[in-house]
Design a protein around this motif. Structure first.
Motif, PDB file in Angstrom:
ATOM      1  N   ARG A 117     -38.050  -0.987  16.661  1.00 15.94           N
ATOM      2  CA  ARG A 117     -37.661   0.314  16.091  1.00 15.94           C
ATOM      3  C   ARG A 117     -38.169   1.453  16.970  1.00 15.94           C
ATOM      4  O   ARG A 117     -37.455   2.434  17.206  1.00 15.94           O
ATOM      5  N   GLN A 118     -39.417   1.334  17.422  1.00 11.42           N
ATOM      6  CA  GLN A 118     -39.995   2.388  18.254  1.00 11.42           C
ATOM      7  C   GLN A 118     -39.309   2.460  19.610  1.00 11.42           C
ATOM      8  O   GLN A 118     -39.025   3.547  20.121  1.00 11.42           O
ATOM      9  N   ARG A 149     -46.770   1.519  18.421  1.00 10.63           N
ATOM     10  CA  ARG A 149     -46.796   2.599  19.404  1.00 10.63           C
ATOM     11  C   ARG A 149     -47.870   2.370  20.458  1.00 10.63           C
ATOM     12  O   ARG A 149     -47.704   2.734  21.628  1.00 10.63           O
ATOM     13  N   LEU A 150     -48.989   1.750  20.051  1.00  9.37           N
ATOM     14  CA  LEU A 150     -50.043   1.442  21.015  1.00  9.37           C
ATOM     15  C   LEU A 150     -49.549   0.454  22.061  1.00  9.37           C
ATOM     16  O   LEU A 150     -49.903   0.558  23.246  1.00  9.37           O
ATOM     17  N   PRO A 189     -53.792   9.270  13.410  1.00  8.96           N
ATOM     18  CA  PRO A 189     -53.071   8.422  14.374  1.00  8.96           C
ATOM     19  C   PRO A 189     -53.191   8.952  15.794  1.00  8.96           C
ATOM     20  O   PRO A 189     -53.323  10.154  16.019  1.00  8.96           O
ATOM     21  N   VAL A 190     -53.135   8.033  16.748  1.00  4.46           N
ATOM     22  CA  VAL A 190     -53.205   8.399  18.155  1.00  4.46           C
ATOM     23  C   VAL A 190     -51.894   9.053  18.582  1.00  4.46           C
ATOM     24  O   VAL A 190     -50.809   8.555  18.270  1.00  4.46           O
ATOM     25  N   GLU A 191     -51.997  10.186  19.279  1.00  2.00           N
ATOM     26  CA  GLU A 191     -50.811  10.837  19.818  1.00  2.00           C
ATOM     27  C   GLU A 191     -50.380  10.129  21.103  1.00  2.00           C
ATOM     28  O   GLU A 191     -51.209   9.637  21.864  1.00  2.00           O
ATOM     29  N   MET A 246     -55.319  -0.670  11.117  1.00  2.00           N
ATOM     30  CA  MET A 246     -54.354   0.282  11.639  1.00  2.00           C
ATOM     31  C   MET A 246     -53.015   0.003  10.973  1.00  2.00           C
ATOM     32  O   MET A 246     -52.824  -1.052  10.354  1.00  2.00           O
ATOM     33  N   THR A 247     -52.088   0.932  11.061  1.00  2.00           N
ATOM     34  CA  THR A 247     -50.772   0.744  10.451  1.00  2.00           C
ATOM     35  C   THR A 247     -49.830   0.032  11.418  1.00  2.00           C
ATOM     36  O   THR A 247     -50.068   0.014  12.632  1.00  2.00           O
ATOM     37  N   ILE A 248     -48.761  -0.537  10.880  1.00  3.08           N
ATOM     38  CA  ILE A 248     -47.777  -1.227  11.725  1.00  3.08           C
ATOM     39  C   ILE A 248     -47.156  -0.280  12.753  1.00  3.08           C
ATOM     40  O   ILE A 248     -47.091  -0.613  13.934  1.00  3.08           O
ATOM     41  N   PRO A 249     -46.688   0.926  12.370  1.00  4.94           N
ATOM     42  CA  PRO A 249     -46.131   1.835  13.387  1.00  4.94           C
ATOM     43  C   PRO A 249     -47.150   2.215  14.452  1.00  4.94           C
ATOM     44  O   PRO A 249     -46.821   2.307  15.633  1.00  4.94           O
ATOM     45  N   GLU A 250     -48.410   2.425  14.038  1.00  2.00           N
ATOM     46  CA  GLU A 250     -49.429   2.805  15.007  1.00  2.00           C
ATOM     47  C   GLU A 250     -49.688   1.671  15.991  1.00  2.00           C
ATOM     48  O   GLU A 250     -49.825   1.887  17.195  1.00  2.00           O
TER      49      GLU A 250
END
Length: 606
Positions: free
Chosen positions: A294-295, A483-484, A262-264, A476-480
């Motif tokens: 949520r993020q 966050r992007l 995942p991207v930091e 890609m994942t939902i959280p990723e």
């Protein structure tokens, strides 16, 4: 066994050992003792018995869970025995004027041996006899390091789980043929299939918490050659923070096998955009929108506006966030449709958000082929309404959630997403608001993605339907993805299209096979069926056009597209007249409009 019965049993065993040991020590040395009487022996044995129970109580020897006994418990036994022997010897010296040193020394050794043996034998019996009798699943632990050893100890000591470790696999040649806690290290991870067959393994636990996704994928491919169920221990950061324990195994998920880390994020930059500000999320009840909420909540905004037209989904995310962040900041659920321009203006005027994340959209490719007018209304006009209202009321940053299907689009959904990008890029030139877009590949687990469909087909017994054996997609994942969106907002200067470096594209058929195996079935059991490419689908997806991307990343693994001149008169014509076009003409118009802009870009990249 009750606590009182357990205490009574241990006291009884220790009493028998103490009395037996001192008498045994006496009879061993009897031929060599010049002066010794039975009254002295009786006095010494009673003194030793009392002192032993006193020190056993002091060192909690009767309260320890001996099924978990280790070096610490052995040290406690040695201390209690040593002090009780010394006490008895000193009392004998005070009363009778002399000490039988050799008798007490042998008694000390017998005490340590017999008391320690009685405790540790319980552990051995429990592990070797009781554990096997409970019909537990024979388990292979991959990784014989600190985490793997901890997993083995937990499985051996915990009678509530249904796993029993019988072998390790580890790539460190120094550990080959060693036994850790009585469990052999059988070989490398490439020998997993052989080990599984040799030990009749039913369950595999991957116990390497720092394992990267690329190596995890390689190990899982070896595990998938067997019929054993594969699980994994939690991530190392979750273990270190205490969120989960090492024995809380979970199934390997499809997103674990993406092969890309995942991207930091630039937490400080995101915090500046969100903390203490008012944030509006459209499509807040959807899979992407709700995760954005949520993020965002983690950064403690002043106010979070949850906007969506589905009351059930908005209610769900509203309750979830209010339960987690009660009284920390204001959360406002708003039922509204982005197609309703006046309602959107009303919301903007009332709340005046600082940041807008626009995630409301129709995104199902085949459905939009049959309903192009609805695609234009929601994806283009809805975006225009929210964007213009943002400009009108001084929103600082507007982020559009776009799609990789907007690149050289072959379908209505992708074309309307590309036209939505044109709308905000055009508006960015005339506004103080920074308008940007973020292009995603496919998001695992989101509504309309292939994962929920494949799971339903697997639950129904198969077959799993794949359109074409060579079709590939970026994932890609939902959280990723969420966050992007936030990172794009932090990087926004106006007019950009941000794209994540999503690694190598994944074949849909490989994704289907992995999901079948992760569900505990073989591919032969479920079966695969190729249904053919659906209307509007592409064989391969792109994230940016050939000349559309700057060569250098603006942030690790995040690239920015070059800006493009937009012929907005044709976009305006679409918005004004889409309702009068028949369906076939409308489909052709949006495809031509989106692709002409792509062609213009190829000829005139900035």
């Amino acid at each position: 066994m009750t606590y009182k019965k357990r205490i009574a049993m241990l006291v009884g065993i220790d009493s028998l050992i103490v009395l037996t040991a001192i008498y045994l020590g006496y009879f061993i040395l009897h031929p060599y003792l010049s002066i010794f009487t039975m009254p002295i022996l009786l006095f010494s044995s009673i003194t030793l018995l009392i002192s032993h129970h006193i020190f056993a109580h002091f060192y909690h020897l009767y309260k320890k869970a001996w099924q978990y006994a280790s070096v610490g418990e052995l040290v406690g036994i040695v201390k209690a025995v040593t002090l009780s022997i010394v006490t008895a010897a000193l009392i004998q010296s005070l009363v009778y004027g002399h000490i039988y040193v050799r008798v007490y020394f042998i008694t000390w050794m017998l005490h340590v041996l017999l008391i320690g043996g009685s405790r540790f034998s319980w552990r051995m019996v429990r592990h070797r006899l009781i554990g096997k009798a409970l019909n537990k699943k024979r388990t292979l632990i991959i990784g014989a390091g600190a985490a793997g050893t901890m997993v083995a100890r937990q499985l051996l000591n915990n009678s509530d789980n249904d796993l029993y470790p019988v072998a390790f696999a580890d790539d460190d040649p120094k550990k080959f043929n060693l036994h850790i806690m009585g469990i052999p290290v059988e070989g490398k991870t490439e020998s997993i299939k052989t080990i599984v067959e040799k030990y009749k393994i039913e369950n595999i636990v991957i116990a390497i918490p720092s394992l990267n996704k690329k190596d995890l994928k390689v190990i899982f491919e070896e595990c998938s050659k067997t019929n054993a169920k594969t699980q994994i221990i939690p991530k190392i950061e979750d273990l270190m923070t205490g969120k989960v324990s090492v024995n809380e195994f979970r199934d390997v998920k499809v997103e674990d096998l993406l092969g890309r880390e995942p991207v930091e994020l630039d937490i400080q930059a995101i915090s500046k955009k969100i903390t203490g500000n008012t944030v509006l999320v459209t499509g807040a009840g959807g899979s992407i929108g709700s995760e954005i909420c949520r993020q965002v909540s983690k950064f403690k905004p002043k106010k979070l506006l949850l906007l969506g037209h589905g009351e059930n989904s908005i209610y769900s995310i509203d309750m979830e966030l209010k339960n987690m962040y009660q009284n920390e900041f204001e959360i406002v659920p708003i039922i509204a449709d982005v197609q309703d321009r006046y309602r959107i203006i009303e919301v903007m005027e009332q709340h005046k958000p600082d940041v807008v994340y626009h995630a409301a959209a129709h995104k199902h490719v085949p459905l939009m082929e049959y309903n192009p007018r609805e695609a234009v209304k929601n994806n283009v006009i809805g975006t225009k309404n929210v964007a213009e209202a943002s400009d009108m009321f001084g929103v600082k940053t507007f982020v559009l959630v776009s799609s990789d299907k907007a690149v050289n689009p072959t379908n209505v959904m992708g074309s309307t997403k590309r036209i939505a990008e044109m709308v905000i890029q055009h508006l960015d030139k005339e506004s103080q608001t920074n308008f940007v877009a973020v292009r995603f590949g496919n998001v695992l687990g989101s509504r309309g993605s292939v994962i929920p469909l494949f799971k339903k087909q697997i639950q129904a017994g198969g077959p799993v339907t794949v359109t074409h054996p060579d079709m590939t997609r970026y994932f890609m994942t939902i959280p990723e993805a969420s966050r992007l969106v936030m990172q794009a907002g932090a990087l926004a200067r106006g007019g950009e299209i941000f794209v994540l470096d999503m690694g190598e594209p994944v074949k849909i058929v490989d994704l289907a096979k992995n999901l079948i195996q992760l569900s505990g079935y073989s591919i032969e059991e479920i079966g695969l069926k190729f249904s053919g490419i659906r209307p509007g689908e592409k064989m391969y997806e792109e994230l940016l056009g050939e000349n559309e991307v700057h060569g250098k990343a603006v942030f690790p693994k995040i690239f920015i597209g070059k800006s493009v001149e937009v012929d907005y008169s044709k976009v305006y014509n679409l918005i004004e007249n889409y309702f009068s076009f028949d369906q076939e003409y409308l489909c052709g118009y949006v495809l031509e409009l989106a692709n002409k802009q792509e062609n213009l870009l190829m000829k005139n990249p900035n």
